[in-house]
Design an enzyme around this catalytic site. Structure first.
Site, PDB file in Angstrom:
ATOM      1  N   HIS A 150      -3.837   3.225  -0.886  1.00  0.00           N
ATOM      2  CA  HIS A 150      -3.242   3.110   0.502  1.00  0.00           C
ATOM      3  C   HIS A 150      -1.715   2.213   0.403  1.00  0.00           C
ATOM      4  O   HIS A 150      -1.395   1.439  -0.290  1.00  0.00           O
ATOM      5  CB  HIS A 150      -4.271   2.214   1.008  1.00  0.00           C
ATOM      6  N   HIS A 197      -2.780  -5.304   3.090  1.00  0.00           N
ATOM      7  CA  HIS A 197      -2.647  -4.681   4.468  1.00  0.00           C
ATOM      8  C   HIS A 197      -2.446  -5.837   5.525  1.00  0.00           C
ATOM      9  O   HIS A 197      -2.316  -5.668   6.706  1.00  0.00           O
ATOM     10  CB  HIS A 197      -3.900  -3.951   4.810  1.00  0.00           C
ATOM     11  N   ASP A 220      -1.978   0.984  -5.129  1.00  0.00           N
ATOM     12  CA  ASP A 220      -3.396   1.110  -4.658  1.00  0.00           C
ATOM     13  C   ASP A 220      -2.963   2.516  -3.921  1.00  0.00           C
ATOM     14  O   ASP A 220      -2.038   2.860  -3.781  1.00  0.00           O
ATOM     15  CB  ASP A 220      -3.471   0.161  -3.582  1.00  0.00           C
ATOM     16  N   ASP A 278      -8.380   2.753  -6.423  1.00  0.00           N
ATOM     17  CA  ASP A 278      -9.003   3.915  -5.614  1.00  0.00           C
ATOM     18  C   ASP A 278      -8.042   5.120  -5.490  1.00  0.00           C
ATOM     19  O   ASP A 278      -8.353   6.043  -4.748  1.00  0.00           O
ATOM     20  CB  ASP A 278      -9.027   3.322  -4.157  1.00  0.00           C
TER      21      ASP A 278
HETATM   22  C1  OKP Z   1      -8.199  -1.108   1.669  1.00  0.00           C
HETATM   23  B1  OKP Z   1      -7.403  -1.114   0.430  1.00  0.00           B
HETATM   24  C2  OKP Z   1     -11.443   6.015   5.806  1.00  0.00           C
HETATM   25  C3  OKP Z   1     -11.554   4.424   6.452  1.00  0.00           C
HETATM   26  C4  OKP Z   1     -10.607   3.692   5.710  1.00  0.00           C
HETATM   27  C5  OKP Z   1      -9.711   1.181   5.487  1.00  0.00           C
HETATM   28  C6  OKP Z   1      -9.340   1.333   4.218  1.00  0.00           C
HETATM   29  C7  OKP Z   1      -8.921  -0.036   3.701  1.00  0.00           C
HETATM   30  C8  OKP Z   1      -8.613   0.076   2.197  1.00  0.00           C
HETATM   31  N1  OKP Z   1     -12.430   6.716   6.409  1.00  0.00           N
HETATM   32  N2  OKP Z   1     -10.550   2.204   6.095  1.00  0.00           N
HETATM   33  O1  OKP Z   1      -5.948  -0.663   0.353  1.00  0.00           O
HETATM   34  O2  OKP Z   1      -8.156  -0.464  -0.627  1.00  0.00           O
HETATM   35 ZN    ZN Z   2      -6.829   1.067  -1.192  1.00  0.00          ZN
END
Ligand code: OKP
Ligand code: ZN
Length: 336
Positions: free
Chosen positions: A192, A154, A190, A279
């Site tokens: 996200h 990110h 990932d 995740d």
């Molecule tokens: C980092 B990685 C959800 C809040 C999410 C940020 C997530 C960051 C993920 N309520 N906050 O890509 O695993």
């Molecule tokens: Zn993630």
């Protein structure tokens, strides 16, 4: 498969993050490290490649800020970790700001990415871990696992967010090009969207960025990761986003991954970098896909079938109890 980690990465230990309106214990914790460590047969200490490969990707002012942010926070009389709470709206004129709160907002885009006392040391060595594993891939032509932590995908050229401070994958990709690779493909699995990596290479034709992730209409990081973001300039068509709905299980995920791998093959890269997040796992506490532990082996196998020199960099994965097994399952698939 060879696995790399630097002890200093554990110095990053933020206490809390702001999640859904509450300050909660930070999900990106040392417990993740312990879980993955116990699952890996042998861990090799990372070598030091210095700051130059980091500065080949990240803005000098941003790097300097990361180095001193926590000290400035303490000097301002603040408790705990350095937390942003005010952000400049995009498009405002650039300003030379010096108050720590102004700088935090300038360089952060969320409230989940505090700068703790050991953050700089940890993320410096995190990047070295990616570089060491890369060195191994380029040298031995065998896959390697960079146990990167905290995540990096990110983070942009001059910003932190999503638990990420330096973009390990981008640093490794840039270094690979400097060391003679003609083209690099990044395949982000990932949960996200890998917004930082996309942003860094958005106008570049030598790095193909692909991300499979939860639809940003419903999931973090919301403002990036939509299917119509395809790259620009020399990088037009060199970015591919494959958003999937919440509830996606292996069957649906697999068909997206096959599409992604077709694109990788057509690009003919010299190196494949895989930011891997566990995740997507069914029981992940902050995510909503339905991938099971055995599916990770199938995922790894499919990626290995691309037949490319492959660097795997750890990203997310917050179901600590299953994290070791999920990482091991994925690496076993790649190694098959
Ligand atoms: C980092 B990685 C959800 C809040 C999410 C940020 C997530 C960051 C993920 N309520 N906050 O890509 O695993
Ligand atoms: Zn993630």
């Amino acid at each position: 498969m060879k696995a790399f980690y630097a002890e200093a990465q554990s110095r990053h230990a933020p206490a809390l993050e702001l999640q859904n309106g509450e300050m909660v214990p930070h999900a990106e914790s040392q417990a993740r490290v312990d879980a993955i460590m116990t699952a890996l047969p042998e861990i090799i200490a990372s070598k030091d490649f210095g700051i130059d490969p980091i500065l080949a990707v990240h803005d000098r002012g941003y790097v300097a800020f990361l180095q001193r942010a926590h000290a400035d926070w303490v000097a301002a009389g603040r408790p705990g970790d350095a937390f942003p709470y005010v952000f400049p709206v995009r498009g405002r004129r650039p300003l030379e700001l010096s108050r720590i709160d102004a700088e935090l907002g300038q360089y952060a885009y969320d409230c989940g990415t505090p700068v703790a006392a050991g953050t700089w040391d940890a993320v410096y060595w995190n990047a070295q871990t990616a570089l060491t594993a890369l060195d191994n891939v380029m040298d031995k032509r065998a896959p390697a696992f960079a146990f990167c932590r905290p995540p990096g995908h990110h983070a942009g050229r001059d910003y932190m967010g999503g638990y990420s401070y330096l973009n390990n994958v981008a640093i490794a990709a840039e270094q690979a090009l400097a060391k003679g690779a003609g083209k690099v493909a990044v395949l982000d699995v990932d949960y996200h969207h890998g917004n930082g990596t996309q942003d860094i290479f958005y106008d570049r034709g030598d790095v193909l960025t692909i991300s499979l992730h939860a639809d940003p209409k419903t999931d973090y990081p919301f403002y990036w990761g939509h299917a119509d973001e395809t790259g620009e300039g020399a990088g037009a068509t060199a970015n591919l986003n494959l958003p999937m709905p919440r509830g996606t299980v292996w069957e649906g995920y697999r068909s997206c991954l096959v599409k992604a791998l077709e694109r990788v093959a057509a690009f003919k890269p010299d190196l494949l970098i895989v930011p891997y997040g566990a995740d997507t796992y069914a029981e992940d506490p902050i995510s909503f896909f339905g991938i099971e532990t055995v599916d990770y082996t199938a995922m790894g196998r499919l990626i290995a079938e691309a037949g490319l020199p492959t660097l795997i960099c750890m990203e997310g994965g917050y179901a600590v109890d299953a994290l070791g097994a999920n990482v091991r399952a994925f690496l076993a698939g790649v190694d098959d």
